[in-house]
Design a protein around this motif. Structure first.
Motif, short mmCIF file in Angstrom:
data_model
loop_
_atom_site.label_atom_id
_atom_site.label_comp_id
_atom_site.label_asym_id
_atom_site.label_seq_id
_atom_site.Cartn_x
_atom_site.Cartn_y
_atom_site.Cartn_z
N LYS A 34 -32.84 15.91 1.72
CA LYS A 34 -33.17 16.37 3.08
C LYS A 34 -31.95 16.30 3.99
N LYS A 35 -31.18 15.22 3.84
CA LYS A 35 -30.01 15.06 4.69
C LYS A 35 -28.95 16.13 4.40
N LEU A 36 -28.72 16.40 3.11
CA LEU A 36 -27.74 17.43 2.74
C LEU A 36 -28.22 18.80 3.18
N ARG A 37 -29.50 19.09 3.00
CA ARG A 37 -30.03 20.40 3.39
C ARG A 37 -29.90 20.62 4.89
N ALA A 38 -30.10 19.56 5.67
CA ALA A 38 -29.96 19.66 7.13
C ALA A 38 -28.52 19.99 7.53
N LEU A 39 -27.58 19.69 6.61
CA LEU A 39 -26.17 20.00 6.87
C LEU A 39 -25.75 21.30 6.20
N ASP A 40 -26.74 22.10 5.80
CA ASP A 40 -26.52 23.44 5.22
C ASP A 40 -25.90 23.41 3.84
N VAL A 41 -26.08 22.32 3.11
CA VAL A 41 -25.66 22.27 1.71
C VAL A 41 -26.73 22.95 0.86
N ASP A 42 -26.32 23.65 -0.17
CA ASP A 42 -27.24 24.30 -1.10
C ASP A 42 -27.92 23.21 -1.94
N VAL A 43 -29.21 22.97 -1.69
CA VAL A 43 -29.92 21.86 -2.33
C VAL A 43 -31.22 22.36 -2.95
N GLU A 44 -31.52 21.83 -4.13
CA GLU A 44 -32.84 22.01 -4.74
C GLU A 44 -33.34 20.66 -5.22
N LEU A 45 -34.62 20.40 -4.99
CA LEU A 45 -35.23 19.13 -5.40
C LEU A 45 -36.37 19.42 -6.38
N ASN A 46 -36.31 18.81 -7.54
CA ASN A 46 -37.33 18.99 -8.57
C ASN A 46 -37.99 17.65 -8.85
N MET A 47 -39.28 17.55 -8.53
CA MET A 47 -40.05 16.32 -8.76
C MET A 47 -41.02 16.55 -9.91
N LEU A 48 -40.97 15.68 -10.92
CA LEU A 48 -41.77 15.83 -12.12
C LEU A 48 -42.97 14.88 -12.10
N ASN A 49 -44.11 15.38 -12.47
CA ASN A 49 -45.34 14.59 -12.48
C ASN A 49 -45.46 13.75 -13.74
N GLY A 50 -46.09 12.57 -13.60
CA GLY A 50 -46.45 11.77 -14.76
C GLY A 50 -45.32 11.10 -15.49
N LEU A 51 -44.12 11.05 -14.89
CA LEU A 51 -42.97 10.44 -15.56
C LEU A 51 -42.42 9.29 -14.72
N TYR A 52 -41.72 8.39 -15.40
CA TYR A 52 -41.14 7.22 -14.77
C TYR A 52 -39.62 7.35 -14.71
N HIS A 53 -39.00 6.39 -14.02
CA HIS A 53 -37.54 6.30 -14.00
C HIS A 53 -37.04 6.16 -15.44
N GLY A 54 -35.95 6.86 -15.75
CA GLY A 54 -35.36 6.76 -17.07
C GLY A 54 -36.01 7.63 -18.13
N PHE A 55 -36.78 8.64 -17.68
CA PHE A 55 -37.53 9.43 -18.67
C PHE A 55 -36.64 10.15 -19.67
N LEU A 56 -35.38 10.41 -19.34
CA LEU A 56 -34.50 11.09 -20.29
C LEU A 56 -34.33 10.28 -21.57
N TYR A 57 -34.46 8.95 -21.46
CA TYR A 57 -34.23 8.11 -22.62
C TYR A 57 -35.42 8.06 -23.56
N PHE A 58 -36.54 8.67 -23.13
CA PHE A 58 -37.73 8.66 -23.96
C PHE A 58 -38.00 10.01 -24.60
N ILE A 59 -37.05 10.94 -24.50
CA ILE A 59 -37.25 12.28 -25.04
C ILE A 59 -37.47 12.22 -26.56
N GLN A 60 -36.82 11.29 -27.24
CA GLN A 60 -36.91 11.22 -28.69
C GLN A 60 -38.16 10.48 -29.18
N VAL A 61 -38.92 9.92 -28.23
CA VAL A 61 -40.12 9.18 -28.62
C VAL A 61 -41.21 10.16 -29.02
N GLN A 62 -41.78 10.00 -30.19
CA GLN A 62 -42.83 10.89 -30.67
C GLN A 62 -44.17 10.17 -30.61
N LEU A 63 -45.17 10.88 -30.08
CA LEU A 63 -46.50 10.30 -29.98
C LEU A 63 -47.25 10.45 -31.32
#
Length: 212
Positions: free
Chosen positions: A183-212
């Motif tokens: 929000k702060k960068l966007r208010a200063l006219d920086v090109d910003v995109e924010l992507n929020m993912l549902n159902g995931l926790y911090h560090g989710f990239l490290y669980f990509i290899q986990v198979q259910l």
């Protein structure tokens, strides 16, 4: 970049290492097998803090910026601030409060200032109105630096940021850092995109290899 880690290598060691690695890369793209025509920074968690801090340093030094930056569940304001997502540390399985505070303390604590604290001036009152000293582990002071907290950098620095993309998770205790910094960068006219993912926790990239 395999930068050195805290607590053996506290701030600003990691930042200095990626700074010199980037400066070397600018002069040696041929050794990396690329033309360097387009350069993008990407980092997650503490790495996201480092690449954002590196942008601040590059702007201050007048060094060529990358063409974009991707921040993945980063921390951008080294401070204990109350926010809705920060409350998740009370029950988060990946970043519980004790681990989070110790990680930040290991990297960003101002050791000289913390050693000079008068513990008798920091007291709490229990239900019986008896005064008690705050435990020593909670008595510490953070270093003050825009490289530790890119969010706190002056507007004239932040408005020079390259196109910035944020990726975080709804259940991440740090997600408000991404939202507020974006929000702060966007208010200063920086090109910003924010992507929020549902159902995931911090560090989710490290669980990509986990198979259910």
């Amino acid at each position: 970049i395999d930068y050195s880690l805290a607590p053996q290598a506290a701030f600003p060691r990691g930042l200095e290492e990626i700074y010199y690695a980037y400066c070397w890369a600018l002069e040696n793209f041929h050794s990396l097998g690329t033309t360097g025509e387009r350069v993008v920074f990407a980092g997650d968690s503490a790495g996201s803090n480092l690449i954002s801090a590196l942008i601040v340093k590059l702007i201050e030094e007048g060094i060529q910026l990358p063409h974009g930056i991707v921040n993945i569940y980063g921390i951008f304001n080294i401070d204990f601030m109350i926010s809705p997502s920060a409350a998740l540390t009370l029950m988060d399985p990946i970043l519980p409060f004790g681990i989070t505070s110790n990680l930040i303390k290991a990297y960003a604590m101002d050791k000289k200032a913390s050693m000079g604290l008068d513990l008798n001036e920091n007291i709490v009152v229990d239900e019986d109105n008896e005064k008690k000293d705050i435990p020593d582990k909670f008595n510490f002071v953070f270093q003050k630096s825009n490289y530790l907290s890119p969010y706190q950098s002056p507007d004239e620095i932040l408005r020079e940021f390259p196109p910035t993309r944020f990726v975080s998770a709804i259940l991440d205790p740090l997600c408000d850092d991404s939202i507020e910094f974006g929000k702060k960068l966007r208010a200063l006219d920086v090109d910003v995109e924010l992507n929020m993912l549902n159902g995931l926790y911090h560090g989710f990239l490290y669980f990509i290899q986990v198979q259910l």
